[in-house]
Design a protein around this motif. Structure first.
Motif, PDB file in Angstrom:
ATOM      1  N   CYS A 214      49.610  25.673  75.851  1.00 13.98           N
ATOM      2  CA  CYS A 214      50.201  25.789  74.507  1.00 13.98           C
ATOM      3  C   CYS A 214      50.525  24.391  73.968  1.00 13.98           C
ATOM      4  CB  CYS A 214      51.461  26.644  74.544  1.00 13.98           C
ATOM      5  SG  CYS A 214      52.815  25.865  75.444  1.00 13.98           S
ATOM      6  N   TRP A 215      50.133  23.357  74.736  1.00 12.95           N
ATOM      7  CA  TRP A 215      50.272  21.959  74.338  1.00 12.95           C
ATOM      8  C   TRP A 215      51.686  21.628  73.862  1.00 12.95           C
ATOM      9  CZ3 TRP A 215      46.982  18.948  76.493  1.00 12.95           C
ATOM     10  CH2 TRP A 215      45.734  19.484  76.843  1.00 12.95           C
ATOM     11  N   HIS A 216      52.626  21.917  74.743  1.00 12.48           N
ATOM     12  CA  HIS A 216      54.000  21.510  74.430  1.00 12.48           C
ATOM     13  C   HIS A 216      54.087  19.989  74.317  1.00 12.48           C
ATOM     14  CE1 HIS A 216      58.265  21.385  74.234  1.00 12.48           C
ATOM     15  NE2 HIS A 216      58.338  20.656  75.328  1.00 12.48           N
ATOM     16  N   GLN A 217      53.425  19.316  75.230  1.00 13.09           N
ATOM     17  CA  GLN A 217      53.313  17.861  75.162  1.00 13.09           C
ATOM     18  C   GLN A 217      51.854  17.480  75.360  1.00 13.09           C
ATOM     19  OE1 GLN A 217      55.521  15.640  74.372  1.00 13.09           O
ATOM     20  NE2 GLN A 217      57.441  16.756  74.595  1.00 13.09           N
ATOM     21  N   TYR A 218      51.480  16.339  74.799  1.00 11.56           N
ATOM     22  CA  TYR A 218      50.153  15.775  75.040  1.00 11.56           C
ATOM     23  C   TYR A 218      50.397  14.414  75.691  1.00 11.56           C
ATOM     24  CZ  TYR A 218      45.443  14.038  74.353  1.00 11.56           C
ATOM     25  OH  TYR A 218      44.195  13.526  74.578  1.00 11.56           O
ATOM     26  N   ALA A 219      50.133  14.332  76.998  1.00  6.86           N
ATOM     27  CA  ALA A 219      50.454  13.103  77.735  1.00  6.86           C
ATOM     28  C   ALA A 219      49.194  12.385  78.189  1.00  6.86           C
ATOM     29  CB  ALA A 219      51.314  13.439  78.949  1.00  6.86           C
ATOM     30  N   CYS A 275      53.617  10.186  75.911  1.00  3.61           N
ATOM     31  CA  CYS A 275      53.418  11.431  75.168  1.00  3.61           C
ATOM     32  C   CYS A 275      53.253  11.122  73.685  1.00  3.61           C
ATOM     33  CB  CYS A 275      54.592  12.379  75.400  1.00  3.61           C
ATOM     34  SG  CYS A 275      54.573  13.019  77.084  1.00  3.61           S
ATOM     35  N   LEU A 276      52.159  11.609  73.147  1.00  2.00           N
ATOM     36  CA  LEU A 276      51.865  11.375  71.723  1.00  2.00           C
ATOM     37  C   LEU A 276      52.473  12.498  70.887  1.00  2.00           C
ATOM     38  CD1 LEU A 276      48.107  10.298  71.966  1.00  2.00           C
ATOM     39  CD2 LEU A 276      50.182   8.892  72.138  1.00  2.00           C
TER      40      LEU A 276
END
Ligand SMILES: Cc1ncc(COP(=O)(O)O)c(C=O)c1O
Length: 299
Positions: A214-219, A275-276
């Protein structure tokens, strides 16, 4: 005991869990970190082999899927957070547990409200396999009972984890949009991974057929983590690091006597992760700006 993580998706490493299980192990507690589901098939097989339950921390994974099944429905119990920054965020604090085990559900319902009243009585009955006489006479006050026979009784020691009705009202409205929000995050993640490929960084794999984040973060992992974060911040981009200190080196766990080097992959990811920005309202122009700024940094 902490197990190390897998550098492919930053989730718990199943081989390391096997090494760490002892006869004192009560459960496997895993986090679907940043929204990407952990290797649940292997984890469940390991848990079954040792006869222990699986607890999913799905706080960052609401709506994520593993082989078509939702995170939080893959273990014995799933834990969710509705903290405002989460994919499904309330207006304040809140959370939820999910389970398909009726007895466990009774116990959790009781624990959230001081184990009092009907919930407490039912949980007591489930836990101790005992009949609770007052549960058999559930006539209301208007039907002849002097007072609710369970209401002012505590059946064991619980706490207060009730979900506030105001939060529940907000969540009910936002829940309808969760899939749309998550799909937007997914599109942003795909774009980042496609456009940032080729730079001296590791980008997450978005083509995962067996699971959906669910792409809570994109690291991303970057050797120049601090310089990159500073550069992005200087250019008005809110990049951050999750997490600077791994759990085993937190002061809160100092009694466990872990030292640097004990969980090398977790330590490496903490040293390098950036994280972006990722949220459904991030416009295409903003995404473009973020991607260009990162490219400029490496030029
Ligand atoms: C993976 C994970 N677990 C647990 C929590 C704690 O949730 P809460 O603050 O709602 O208790 C969070 C929240 O940041 C989280 O990201």
């Amino acid at each position: 005991m902490f197990a190390d993580i897998d550098s492919a998706n930053f989730n718990i490493d199943v081989c390391d869990i096997r090494k760490k299980i002892t006869n004192k192990t009560k459960a496997i507690l895993l986090v679907h970190i940043f929204g990407m589901p952990a290797d649940m098939k292997e984890i469940r097989e390991l848990a079954d082999e040792f006869g222990i339950p699986v607890i999913e921390d799905a706080c960052q994974a609401i709506g994520s899927e593993y082989h078509g099944k939702k995170a939080g429905a893959l273990g014995n119990i799933g834990c969710f957070s509705f903290y405002p920054t989460k994919n499904l965020g309330a207006f304040g604090d809140g959370g939820m547990l999910t389970t398909d085990d009726d007895n466990l559900a009774e116990i959790c319902r009781a624990l959230k409200g001081h184990a009092a009243g009907k919930n407490g009585a039912k949980a007591y009955a489930a836990l101790y396999h005992q009949d609770i006489p007052e549960l058999k006479d559930m006539r209301s006050v208007s039907e002849g009972n002097l007072y609710d026979p369970c209401k002012y009784y505590n059946y064991f020691i619980g706490g207060n984890s009730r979900l506030d009705s105001m939060q529940a009202a907000v969540l009910l409205v936002k829940l309808k949009y969760l899939d749309i929000y998550n799909a937007k995050r997914g599109m942003i993640a795909e774009r980042y991974s496609k456009e940032l490929k080729g730079l001296p960084i590791d980008v997450p794999n978005t083509a995962t057929d067996d699971r959906k984040s669910c792409w809570h973060q994109y690291a991303i992992l970057c050797n120049k983590k601090e310089e990159l974060i500073q550069y992005l911040q200087k250019n008005g981009i809110g990049a951050g690091t999750f997490y600077p200190v791994p759990l085993h080196l937190q002061k809160a766990f100092k009694q466990l006597k872990y030292a640097e080097g004990d969980l090398p992959v977790a330590e490496k990811v903490c040293r390098k992760s950036v994280c972006l920005p990722i949220f459904p309202e991030l416009t295409e122009e903003e995404q473009e700006y973020i991607i260009c700024t990162i490219k400029h940094f490496f030029e």
